[in-house]
Design a protein around this motif. Sequence first.
Motif: not given
Length: 311
Positions: A243-251
């Motif tokens: 969320r913090w990275t606006g979906d740049q990093f994926v969980s």
Amino acid sequence: MSIPVVDFSASSLNVEDIDQADLRQLSGELKMAFTEVGFVFLENTGISQAEVDDVMDASRRFFLQPDHLKRPFSRKTFPNNPNHGWVSLEAERLNPQKPGDLKEAFNLSSLHPDIKWPTSEAQAGLRETQTAFFHRCKELSLRVLRVMAHSLDVDPDVFLNAHRLIGTDENGTTLRSLYYPPVRSELAKEGQLRCGEHSDYGSITLLFQSAEGLQVRRRSGEFICAPCVPGAVLVNIADLMQRWTGDQFVSVLHRVLLPPAGDPGTRQSLAFFVQPDDEAVVTCIDGSQKYPPVRSDAYLNERFNDSYGRM
């Protein structure tokens, strides 16, 4: 794509200052791993296999006790931190649609000096060993967060200032010792796993594992087996960081399967779940507003409700 293996020696716990060229290299490698896979193995972090083994040995002695000796230390019996303590077999469902997970856990969520710990001869050193490892994981996590911020060209304080209270009761970060007891797969309930499909809740997770069994879902939807890389730490992105990275990093979803038929063996792991401070408000750092702002503790408690059942 398999899980990348990255040399973290340039920013390991044994290094005081990271060279800028090394930082650029390391940042690029982490960014690629976290945008494409969501997981990465870090080698040469400064945490030794001997440290991991010591914590696993102490944890195993706790788990091998009869349940009546573990019950006084159960989760939700510690008023200053309800997540601290022992979680019994099948008490948690990380996939709420499936039966309870075939694992036990001990959550070190509070370092408060008044927290009650086992004091039997079999448990000598449990508190000291786990507490020392908690602090080692905290320091490594902050170094990883710093490199992650650099990879996104944002001020490291954006992440670091939201994790200032790790180790206090105003932050939900948890060192979780996990024990998967022997299990006969044919006797398990339908759909039951050692650890159900889930994504992690907070910022990042550090995972140390004693055996294979973990599977990670690719973007294609296919699950791949995560190998054991001796001496390496498996790090993954969690939901608040996505969320913090606006979906740049994926969980991404992951799970622990039952052992193969005929292999009733045990499995152990240590997971350090890094959570922003309770009052930290997570908003998209790229200004995208893909997700509404959310308080760290509110999000964490909502996810706990899903895993343990709403009271």
